[in-house]
Design a protein around this motif. Structure first.
Motif, PDB file in Angstrom:
ATOM      1  N   GLY A  70       0.802  -1.211   0.000  1.00 48.96           N
ATOM      2  CA  GLY A  70       0.000   0.000   0.000  1.00 48.96           C
ATOM      3  C   GLY A  70       0.839   1.267   0.000  1.00 48.96           C
ATOM      4  O   GLY A  70       0.308   2.372  -0.053  1.00 48.96           O
TER       5      GLY A  70
ATOM      6  N   VAL B 238      -4.865   1.165  -7.240  1.00 47.32           N
ATOM      7  CA  VAL B 238      -3.555   1.160  -6.589  1.00 47.32           C
ATOM      8  C   VAL B 238      -2.458   1.466  -7.605  1.00 47.32           C
ATOM      9  O   VAL B 238      -1.513   2.206  -7.330  1.00 47.32           O
TER      10      VAL B 238
ATOM     11  N   TRP C  75      -2.582   5.202  -8.253  1.00 39.18           N
ATOM     12  CA  TRP C  75      -2.170   5.912  -7.040  1.00 39.18           C
ATOM     13  C   TRP C  75      -0.648   5.849  -6.867  1.00 39.18           C
ATOM     14  O   TRP C  75      -0.003   6.809  -6.486  1.00 39.18           O
ATOM     15  N   ASN C  76      -0.081   4.666  -7.177  1.00 33.87           N
ATOM     16  CA  ASN C  76       1.362   4.476  -7.014  1.00 33.87           C
ATOM     17  C   ASN C  76       2.171   4.977  -8.195  1.00 33.87           C
ATOM     18  O   ASN C  76       3.391   5.074  -8.116  1.00 33.87           O
TER      19      ASN C  76
ATOM     20  N   LEU D  38      -4.561   4.082   2.086  1.00 28.52           N
ATOM     21  CA  LEU D  38      -4.330   2.975   1.164  1.00 28.52           C
ATOM     22  C   LEU D  38      -4.005   1.684   1.909  1.00 28.52           C
ATOM     23  O   LEU D  38      -4.444   0.607   1.524  1.00 28.52           O
TER      24      LEU D  38
ATOM     25  N   LEU E 187      -7.211   0.285   3.101  1.00 26.14           N
ATOM     26  CA  LEU E 187      -7.901  -0.271   1.948  1.00 26.14           C
ATOM     27  C   LEU E 187      -7.354  -1.648   1.582  1.00 26.14           C
ATOM     28  O   LEU E 187      -8.093  -2.602   1.342  1.00 26.14           O
ATOM     29  N   MET E 188      -6.002  -1.761   1.572  1.00 27.22           N
ATOM     30  CA  MET E 188      -5.371  -3.011   1.179  1.00 27.22           C
ATOM     31  C   MET E 188      -5.736  -4.139   2.137  1.00 27.22           C
ATOM     32  O   MET E 188      -6.074  -5.235   1.714  1.00 27.22           O
TER      33      MET E 188
END
Lengths: 295, 281
Positions: free
Chosen positions: A118, B206, B209-210, B259, B262-263
């Motif tokens: 994450g 993801v 976002w990353n 995040l 979320l993960m």
């Protein structure tokens, strides 16, 4: 009715194909086109304006003759040869441990291992950067207290410090993919093995490991592609050490050519070469394991 | 369930615990570091508290430079949310069409898309920048959003899932009832494919976002930055403004919390259908 169906296919598939053509096919085509051109400056002192002319494979031979570029490719290959197997082995071992009957607190451990995924690559690099720099890093301080002088950012160690960042981020993620594959194995298989008196080690080695094979292949291919793209880790760590220059990895090299040196054509050739190497390696690996699977 | 020898349980648990320490230590350091100012960062033991003021320092992150940090977070949410939603819809439509309709060139289209999975995204970003530059799209929200809407891996997953999970009988019955093809897709197929859609959405969210290289290449205006790019720009200026050390650390913590939650909460969906395709081969 037929026409009706064809229209439906067009409506369903069309939007994706349009964007795919624009964001995948067109850039590849344009990169190949650009890589075959070079900029010629005209007039006295090259002040008469720029003109793109056909250059054949001059950019490719320039890239291949550039020891900085080939050096960066060899560097990420060395990185991949060491880091990818280590990370995949770690992922598989963690998956097998979590899936063994002896494991306790499985949800907690699984979450803990998966958590770093994450964290975006750049943030992970900033984070580990702080843990590598003497002065801030409590790890360096601890080792120092134990009489060990370790420099995580020297020219000999920094590549492996980057390998650590990548492993930290992706080991848990790959582990999860392997676990999902193991969960897909019919429970009867495990039951049968247990009735036959198979011990935990044999179960893992002769039943679970072969079953996890497709997931291991998948994660390995994605790791190979990821390795060739190494960029944000060296970019973030660069200000912290002289061991990383602006051509450290192929991507960093291409970025530098394009945005620092304004050599877009050379950068395009390097991007094409990089994509070629990535495809060759992943297809090569897939063929290799495919052949072994047939035997 | 046969019980396992205590010796094995101890060995397995110790190994798992060692791994957990490795994965969690940087997070632990980050949480503590966010409670310190720049002096504390350099002067105190990183694995222990020293004069903690978490609220005050996190407020400084949010208010620095007229609250640019919150703008970056909002941008990241926009890029990842809108991009992933569009990518999921486009992938599901394309995957369903490739799975359930017969038309000339179907396998060719699928194979080209599959090859797209193996192309390094960063090899595309540079030529994409040159192309977008030609049409004046660089340095805009669209420059990051448009490429984020394409997910070849999503199409691959959706095709596999649709082949396995959408029954032909259901489609035929709906057609006999006189439902149009798009209505069938909207009302029936999307519903059946929901587990795959969640997976594709998460993956893409993801991923966007990353993503760092694409926005780095495309954007020059700070106001358009996603949080990854913004924090890196702070990190790059720490030499000139030491306060940015503590702001980078605090900002990093704030940005990874949502995040990470979320993960962990949605772990289950990372499994669904992820390797089903390779299992069938």
């Amino acid at each position: 009715m037929r026409r009706h169906r064809n229209l439906a296919v067009l409506a369903l598939l069309g939007p994706f194909c349009l964007l795919f053509a624009g964001c995948f096919l067109a850039p590849i085509g344009y990169a190949i086109y650009q890589s075959l051109l070079k900029v010629e400056r005209s007039g006295p002192l090259g002040l008469g304006g720029d003109k793109s002319v056909f250059a054949g494979f001059a950019n490719y031979s320039a890239a291949l003759r550039d020891s900085e570029f080939t050096g960066s490719v060899l560097r990420v290959l060395l990185f991949g040869v060491v880091q990818v197997p280590l990370m995949i082995v770690l992922s598989v071992v963690l998956a097998l441990l979590l899936e063994s009957a002896s494991a306790r607190w499985v949800p907690f451990f699984r979450s803990a291992f998966f958590l770093p995924h994450g964290v975006p690559g750049v943030i992970a690099s900033i984070l580990w950067g702080f843990l590598y720099v003497p002065g801030i890093s409590p790890i360096v301080r601890l080792l120092d207290g134990a009489g060990l002088q370790v420099d995580f950012l020297s020219s000999g160690t920094v590549l492996w410090s980057i390998a650590n960042i990548v492993t930290w981020q992706f080991a848990g993620y790959n582990m999860l993919i392997v676990i999902s594959q193991l969960k897909a194995v019919p429970i009867e298989l495990y039951e049968a093995a247990r009735i036959d008196g198979t011990n935990a080690w044999q179960l893992a080695r002769y039943l679970k490991l072969p079953m996890a094979r497709p997931a291991i292949v998948l994660t390995t291919v994605f790791s190979i592609i990821g390795t060739l793209q190494l960029f944000s880790e060296p970019l973030v760590l660069r200000p912290l050490t002289v061991a990383i220059n602006d051509t450290y990895t192929p991507n960093l090299n291409a970025y530098t050519q394009a945005f620092v040196n304004n050599s877009y054509n050379l950068a395009a050739a390097e991007a094409v070469l990089l994509a070629l190497v990535a495809c060759l390696l992943s297809f090569g690996f897939l063929r290799l394991v495919g052949r072994q699977g047939d035997e | 369930m046969t019980s396992t020898p205590l010796r094995w349980r101890i060995i397995v648990s110790s190994l798992l615990a060692v791994a957990a320490v490795y994965f969690l230590i940087p997070v632990y350091w980050l949480v503590l570091a966010a409670t310190k100012d720049t002096t504390g960062l350099f002067g105190s033991n990183g694995f222990w508290l020293a004069d903690p003021h978490p609220i005050r320092y996190l407020r400084m992150v949010l208010s620095y430079d007229n609250g640019i940090y919150l703008r970056w977070i909002a941008n990241s949410l926009l890029y990842a949310g809108v991009g992933a939603l569009a990518a999921t819809l486009l992938s599901s439509a394309a995957g369903y069409a490739l799975a359930k309709f017969r038309f000339p060139g179907r396998e060719t289209v699928f194979n080209i898309v599959l090859a797209g999975v193996l192309i390094p995204a960063t090899a595309l970003a540079l030529p994409l920048y040159l192309l977008f530059n030609k049409v004046g799209l660089t340095n805009s929200y669209a420059a990051v959003l448009i490429p984020s809407m394409v997910s070849p891996f999503g199409v691959y997953l959706c095709r596999i899932y649709a082949t396995a999970a959408v029954p032909d009988g259901l489609l035929e019955a709906a057609r006999i009832d006189g439902a149009g093809e798009l209505a069938i897709f909207r009302r029936i197929v999307l519903r059946v494919m929901t587990p795959a859609l969640v997976t594709v959405f998460l993956f893409q969210f993801v991923g966007i976002w990353n993503n760092f290289f694409l926005p780095l290449v495309m954007l020059s205006d700070q106001k358009l930055y996603p949080v990854t790019l913004g924090l890196t720009s702070w990190h790059g200026y720490t030499d000139r403004a030491p306060i940015l050390y503590q702001l980078t650390v605090g900002g990093a913590l704030l940005s990874v919390i949502p995040l990470m939650i979320l993960m962990v909460v949605l772990q289950r969906h990372w499994r669904t259908g992820l390797t089903q395709g390779s299992l069938k081969d």
